[in-house]
Enzyme design. Structure first.
Site, PDB file in Angstrom:
ATOM      1  N   SER A  22       1.371  -7.775 -10.113  1.00 34.06           N
ATOM      2  CA  SER A  22       0.770  -7.929  -8.788  1.00 34.06           C
ATOM      3  C   SER A  22      -0.747  -7.715  -8.875  1.00 34.06           C
ATOM      4  O   SER A  22      -1.216  -6.943  -9.718  1.00 34.06           O
ATOM      5  CB  SER A  22       1.411  -6.862  -7.885  1.00 34.06           C
ATOM      6  OG  SER A  22       1.392  -7.224  -6.549  1.00 34.06           O
ATOM      7  N   PRO A  23      -1.522  -8.398  -8.031  1.00 36.32           N
ATOM      8  CA  PRO A  23      -2.983  -8.197  -8.091  1.00 36.32           C
ATOM      9  C   PRO A  23      -3.357  -6.738  -7.820  1.00 36.32           C
ATOM     10  O   PRO A  23      -2.867  -6.153  -6.857  1.00 36.32           O
ATOM     11  CB  PRO A  23      -3.525  -9.119  -6.990  1.00 36.32           C
ATOM     12  CG  PRO A  23      -2.342  -9.613  -6.223  1.00 36.32           C
ATOM     13  CD  PRO A  23      -1.122  -9.357  -7.026  1.00 36.32           C
ATOM     14  N   TYR A 186      -6.889  -7.867   6.019  1.00 35.12           N
ATOM     15  CA  TYR A 186      -8.140  -8.481   5.587  1.00 35.12           C
ATOM     16  C   TYR A 186      -8.418  -9.738   6.420  1.00 35.12           C
ATOM     17  O   TYR A 186      -7.715 -10.032   7.373  1.00 35.12           O
ATOM     18  CB  TYR A 186      -8.095  -8.756   4.081  1.00 35.12           C
ATOM     19  CG  TYR A 186      -8.067  -7.482   3.242  1.00 35.12           C
ATOM     20  CD1 TYR A 186      -8.619  -6.292   3.732  1.00 35.12           C
ATOM     21  CD2 TYR A 186      -7.495  -7.458   1.988  1.00 35.12           C
ATOM     22  CE1 TYR A 186      -8.603  -5.126   2.974  1.00 35.12           C
ATOM     23  CE2 TYR A 186      -7.473  -6.286   1.225  1.00 35.12           C
ATOM     24  CZ  TYR A 186      -8.025  -5.121   1.727  1.00 35.12           C
ATOM     25  OH  TYR A 186      -8.012  -3.963   0.987  1.00 35.12           O
ATOM     26  N   ARG A 231      -0.178 -14.503   0.143  1.00 34.45           N
ATOM     27  CA  ARG A 231       0.334 -13.138   0.399  1.00 34.45           C
ATOM     28  C   ARG A 231       0.304 -12.836   1.884  1.00 34.45           C
ATOM     29  O   ARG A 231      -0.722 -13.055   2.547  1.00 34.45           O
ATOM     30  CB  ARG A 231      -0.473 -12.102  -0.383  1.00 34.45           C
ATOM     31  CG  ARG A 231       0.027 -10.686  -0.164  1.00 34.45           C
ATOM     32  CD  ARG A 231      -0.478  -9.697  -1.189  1.00 34.45           C
ATOM     33  NE  ARG A 231       0.533  -9.489  -2.230  1.00 34.45           N
ATOM     34  CZ  ARG A 231       0.619  -8.409  -3.001  1.00 34.45           C
ATOM     35  NH1 ARG A 231      -0.248  -7.426  -2.869  1.00 34.45           N
ATOM     36  NH2 ARG A 231       1.566  -8.292  -3.911  1.00 34.45           N
ATOM     37  N   LEU A 307       7.335  -0.941  -5.201  1.00 36.42           N
ATOM     38  CA  LEU A 307       8.062   0.139  -5.854  1.00 36.42           C
ATOM     39  C   LEU A 307       9.186  -0.355  -6.750  1.00 36.42           C
ATOM     40  O   LEU A 307      10.272   0.210  -6.763  1.00 36.42           O
ATOM     41  CB  LEU A 307       8.606   1.118  -4.797  1.00 36.42           C
ATOM     42  CG  LEU A 307       7.558   1.801  -3.920  1.00 36.42           C
ATOM     43  CD1 LEU A 307       8.223   2.651  -2.839  1.00 36.42           C
ATOM     44  CD2 LEU A 307       6.635   2.676  -4.761  1.00 36.42           C
ATOM     45  N   GLY A 329       3.526  -3.523  -9.621  1.00 35.44           N
ATOM     46  CA  GLY A 329       2.157  -3.023  -9.523  1.00 35.44           C
ATOM     47  C   GLY A 329       2.003  -1.733 -10.291  1.00 35.44           C
ATOM     48  O   GLY A 329       1.808  -1.721 -11.511  1.00 35.44           O
ATOM     49  N   ARG A 330       2.146  -0.614  -9.566  1.00 36.34           N
ATOM     50  CA  ARG A 330       1.860   0.691 -10.174  1.00 36.34           C
ATOM     51  C   ARG A 330       2.706   0.988 -11.397  1.00 36.34           C
ATOM     52  O   ARG A 330       2.249   1.636 -12.344  1.00 36.34           O
ATOM     53  CB  ARG A 330       2.039   1.793  -9.117  1.00 36.34           C
ATOM     54  CG  ARG A 330       0.927   1.789  -8.097  1.00 36.34           C
ATOM     55  CD  ARG A 330       1.315   2.532  -6.839  1.00 36.34           C
ATOM     56  NE  ARG A 330       2.357   1.821  -6.125  1.00 36.34           N
ATOM     57  CZ  ARG A 330       2.912   2.248  -4.984  1.00 36.34           C
ATOM     58  NH1 ARG A 330       2.528   3.382  -4.463  1.00 36.34           N
ATOM     59  NH2 ARG A 330       3.848   1.533  -4.388  1.00 36.34           N
TER      60      ARG A 330
END
Ligand code: FMN
Length: 378
Positions: A22-23, A186, A231, A307, A329-330
């Site tokens: 993921s970005p 955004y 997205r 997650l 991601g993380r």
């Protein structure tokens, strides 16, 4: 054979599996130019077996950066370091992908490690002066935020063109997948939102207009044989009765303009649709249920993210038809080799066959030695 490690094909591009990095914004660029940090950070995900690796949200104009250190594609001088990254990703077997973004009224904040609050004149002493953010209307994000400058109609039209120009530069840098950041409160999300967009011109009368014009401008520059992702922040669609239909309507209109994949994120601090202040879950269970509905209603492929830790869970979402791609991601920051480990956990990766070639023999020997040691201890 697991689904997670079945190739994903879209338009003319084939990814070796469905694991997508993921970005993830690094706030480590200078004047929007990607650095060796980005090269090393991203290449290790490709070496770790991911099918698709996204470069972080890359600003289509300087004032759209979230932090001073965001990457950018607002001029041709920013192409070359990204081209090095696409070559590295491709060499290591991943599809090079990039997210384009503009943070609108959320522009100009400190890095995470400096507080992530709006920049103040005090930050100028560290070399990070504040700048004036822009938005659909002169409405701040919240009480502690500066008021953005409302974009004129001509400026909005110029920004649409800036998205197209950045897509052209992404193509020249060698990216094969491109994502428009339409989530997280955004700029595109702000235009969709009755909370942030109170304009009287055509971009306020039809709040989807900006998003749809961006999709058209990007598609004009982005070749037909390359996939386009979008997205969205799904969670905003939870509360209002019409919200789900609104999101489906938007996604259908985007599909008609050449978008292929909806990347289902959530959150972002503003809502396209009022959420009555309710907090929003960001775990995959929550998102995947909505993602499935949107997949069926819009006909778009779906990327689910949030997650993802356990490969079996990711596999189940694919098997259940809740997603076509799994964003990580993380967990990938914690373990850049997540994909090759996941492949082993799902029983698909014998003899380290999908690890980088220079590692394979040594890892197989290591395993044999470790087995021998275990047997000796028993
Ligand atoms: C360090 C960091 C930077 C991020 N930057 C971006 C970004 O540039 N664009 C974006 O759409 N999401 C960004 N995200 C959100 C991630 O893409 C992802 O959707 C989110 O972290 C949830 O996935 P995870 O639970 O696997 O981490 C970022 C997340 C992290 C942790």
């Amino acid at each position: 054979m697991s689904m997670l490690f079945t190739p994903y094909v879209c338009r003319g591009v084939r990814a070796r599996n469905r694991v997508v990095i993921s970005p993830m914004q690094q706030s480590s660029a200078a004047q929007g130019v990607a650095s060796d940090w980005h090269l090393a950070h991203l290449a290790r995900f490709a070496m770790g077996g991911a099918g698709i690796v996204f470069v972080e949200s890359t600003a289509v104009e300087a004032r759209g950066r979230n932090t001073h250190g965001d990457t950018g594609l607002w001029h041709d001088g920013q192409i070359e370091p990204l081209a090095r990254i696409t070559q590295a990703l491709r060499r290591d077997g991943a599809v090079p992908a990039i997210q384009l973004g503009h943070t609108g009224r959320k522009a100009g904040v400190q890095t995470w490690w400096n507080g992530h609050a709006p920049l103040t004149p005090a930050d100028a002493e560290r070399g990070e002066p504040p700048w004036t953010a822009v938005g659909p209307s002169a409405l701040p994000v919240g009480p502690d935020w500066p008021t953005p400058q409302a974009l004129t109609t001509d400026e909005v039209r110029a920004l649409v063109l800036a998205w197209g120009a950045a897509a052209r530069r992404a193509r020249e840098a060698g990216f094969e997948m491109l994502e428009v950041h339409g989530a997280h409160g955004y700029l595109i999300h702000q235009f969709l939102s009755p909370v942030a967009n109170q304009r009287n011109d055509a971009y306020g009368e039809d709040r989807t207009r900006f998003a749809l014009e961006v999709a058209e401008a990007v598609r004009r520059e982005w070749p037909d044989n390359l996939p386009l992702f979008w997205r969205v922040s799904l969670a905003d669609a939870v509360d209002g009765g019409l919200a789900h239909d609104d999101m489906v309507g938007l996604l259908r209109a985007l599909k008609a303009r050449g978008v292929d994949v909806v990347d289902c994120s959530s959150g972002g601090g503003i809502s396209s649709y009022p959420t009555q202040g309710r907090s929003v879950s960001n775990d995959l269970t929550f998102r995947a249920a909505l993602a499935r509905q949107l997949r069926e209603a819009s006909g778009l492929d779906v990327m689910a993210v949030g997650l993802v830790i356990d490969p079996h869970t990711a596999e189940r979402y694919l098997q259940n038809g809740q997603a076509d791609l799994i964003g990580v991601g993380r967990e990938a920051l914690y373990n850049p080799n997540w994909a090759v480990h996941a492949e082993s956990a799902l029983g698909d990766n014998r003899d380290y066959a999908t690890w980088p070639l220079p590692y394979r023999m040594y890892l197989a020997r290591r395993a044999a030695t470790a087995d021998g040691l275990r047997r000796a201890v028993r």
